[in-house]
Design an enzyme around this catalytic site. Structure first.
Site, PDB file in Angstrom:
ATOM      1  N   GLU A  95       0.820  -1.202   0.000  1.00  0.00           N
ATOM      2  CA  GLU A  95       0.000   0.000   0.000  1.00  0.00           C
ATOM      3  C   GLU A  95       0.855   1.253   0.000  1.00  0.00           C
ATOM      4  OE1 GLU A  95      -1.097   0.766   4.577  1.00  0.00           O
ATOM      5  OE2 GLU A  95      -1.908  -1.109   3.781  1.00  0.00           O
ATOM      6  N   CYS A 108       3.433   8.732   0.113  1.00  0.00           N
ATOM      7  CA  CYS A 108       4.109   7.900   1.101  1.00  0.00           C
ATOM      8  C   CYS A 108       4.297   6.514   0.493  1.00  0.00           C
ATOM      9  CB  CYS A 108       3.281   7.830   2.384  1.00  0.00           C
ATOM     10  SG  CYS A 108       4.034   6.830   3.684  1.00  0.00           S
ATOM     11  N   CYS A 115       6.889  -6.249   7.444  1.00  0.00           N
ATOM     12  CA  CYS A 115       8.040  -5.703   8.161  1.00  0.00           C
ATOM     13  C   CYS A 115       8.397  -6.656   9.289  1.00  0.00           C
ATOM     14  CB  CYS A 115       7.722  -4.313   8.717  1.00  0.00           C
ATOM     15  SG  CYS A 115       9.126  -3.510   9.523  1.00  0.00           S
ATOM     16  N   CYS A 119       7.428  -3.130  15.638  1.00  0.00           N
ATOM     17  CA  CYS A 119       7.158  -1.963  16.479  1.00  0.00           C
ATOM     18  C   CYS A 119       5.729  -2.035  17.003  1.00  0.00           C
ATOM     19  CB  CYS A 119       7.359  -0.682  15.678  1.00  0.00           C
ATOM     20  SG  CYS A 119       9.058  -0.441  15.113  1.00  0.00           S
ATOM     21  N   CYS A 122       2.635  -0.281  15.016  1.00  0.00           N
ATOM     22  CA  CYS A 122       2.573  -0.345  13.553  1.00  0.00           C
ATOM     23  C   CYS A 122       1.936  -1.641  13.061  1.00  0.00           C
ATOM     24  CB  CYS A 122       3.986  -0.208  12.979  1.00  0.00           C
ATOM     25  SG  CYS A 122       4.036  -0.198  11.183  1.00  0.00           S
ATOM     26  N   CYS A 338      -0.076   2.900   8.606  1.00  0.00           N
ATOM     27  CA  CYS A 338       0.739   2.044   7.755  1.00  0.00           C
ATOM     28  C   CYS A 338       0.414   0.563   7.972  1.00  0.00           C
ATOM     29  CB  CYS A 338       2.204   2.307   8.056  1.00  0.00           C
ATOM     30  SG  CYS A 338       3.307   1.365   7.022  1.00  0.00           S
TER      31      CYS A 338
END
Length: 350
Positions: A95, A108, A115, A119, A122, A338
């Site tokens: 995305e 962005c 990932c 974190c 996120c 995100c």
């Protein structure tokens, strides 16, 4: 067995020129092709009408133009932010977001699918890391989003702050940045590009050696290692001191101030004490702090502080002579955080 085609957008502009030379074509043909790809946003070689038919056929046989397919587009009723969900050729989802800013439209861009840094705030890390995106897949986010946008204004700024850790995809990131900046590519100044990292110290130092005048943004989110480690496991590997030392090297070699991103999470890192600690930590550095009230995410139990607390945190930094701003929230009604849209779509929420 069908022949695997190269993706032309994975090639640098110099590599495209070399390829066209190897095909026995005059050098100006490469300039024409690059103009079609990056200025006119052509998605097929057949659109390149000033090329001879035989060259177009050869290009179609040897090279791939599009690396992404649009799956879904959402537009915020609150601020006009556009969120795009794309599918790669191997069926993965990624995305990116197009934000309307006073200083020009900003995209962005994602650098990885998923990932691996986990974190706490996120959604990108839900499901873990899948793979790096190629430079061409990063470029296609820009090209296709500008093409599919409801806004006629061109994109002026790029932030690599989408899914993934850009510095763990270093070579593709650098190839992407160089094509972004090239006059034969997107032609966007390095000064209009920001790359955000969780603080991968060796890569920050390596990036400083490139001397590209981009803005480096560090996801800091806490003034002390104990708090930061709770919300960012990568801090166990690269401490705040290590990160700041690498940022000083970057500031010295590139001559650009560093932005420190600070997500405000109620009851975690939003106290006035934390603001004072942050002020002491950053005193004297060529930097700017971008305060970001946490975006509500279904997957995580993290809350946005009250507006007064946000304002008080801001004022504490300002009174301590730290350059600071509060980021305006965007796209909260369209899974703006995100990784949210990819995660929901992957689990059948279409």
């Amino acid at each position: 067995m069908s022949k695997t085609k190269k993706a032309i957008k994975n090639l640098s502009t110099d590599e495209v020129k070399y390829l066209i030379k190897e095909m026995g074509e005059p050098s100006y043909r490469a300039d024409q092709i690059l103009d079609w790809l990056y200025k006119k946003k052509a998605t097929r070689f057949d659109e390149m009408t000033n090329l001879p038919n035989n060259l177009r056929e050869n290009l179609k046989n040897e090279l791939e133009t599009n690396l992404l397919t649009l799956v879904k587009k959402m537009i915020s009723n609150e601020d006009g932010t556009e969120k795009f969900l794309y599918k790669t050729q191997d069926g993965e989802l990624l995305e990116c977001a197009l934000m309307k800013q006073d200083y020009g439209n900003t995209i962005c861009v994602s650098s990885q699918i998923g990932c691996g840094l986990a974190c706490a705030f996120c959604a990108s890390s839900k499901g873990g890391f899948v793979r790096n995106l190629t430079s061409g897949e990063m470029l296609d986010q820009f090209i296709l989003s500008e093409k599919y946008s409801d806004d006629d204004e061109s994109i002026k700024n790029i932030v690599v702050m989408g899914m993934g850790e850009p510095l763990y995809n270093y070579s593709n990131l650098i190839n992407f940045l160089k094509t972004v900046n090239s006059e034969k590519g997107l032609g966007i100044s390095y000064r209009n590009v920001t790359v955000s990292t969780c603080g991968i110290v060796p890569k920050i130092i390596k990036l400083s050696e490139e001397r590209l005048p981009i803005t480096l943004a560090i996801s800091l989110h806490a003034p002390d290692d104990k708090t930061r480690s709770k919300i960012m496991p990568i801090n166990e590997k690269y401490s705040i001191k290590d990160i700041l030392d690498s940022c000083k090297i970057y500031m010295d070699k590139v001559g650009r101030r560093v932005t420190f991103e600070y997500i405000l999470i109620k009851g975690v890192n939003d106290s006035i004490k934390k603001a004072k600690d942050l002020s002491r930590l950053l005193k004297g550095l060529l930097c700017h702090v971008n305060l970001i009230p946490v975006n509500p995410i279904d997957e995580f139990n993290m809350n946005r502080p009250e507006q007064k607390q946000i304002n008080d945190f801001y004022e504490t930094l300002r009174q301590n002579k730290i350059s600071v701003s509060i980021r305006k929230e965007r796209g909260t009604d369209i899974e703006g955080a995100c990784g949210q849209l990819r995660s929901k779509y992957s689990h059948g929420c279409k």
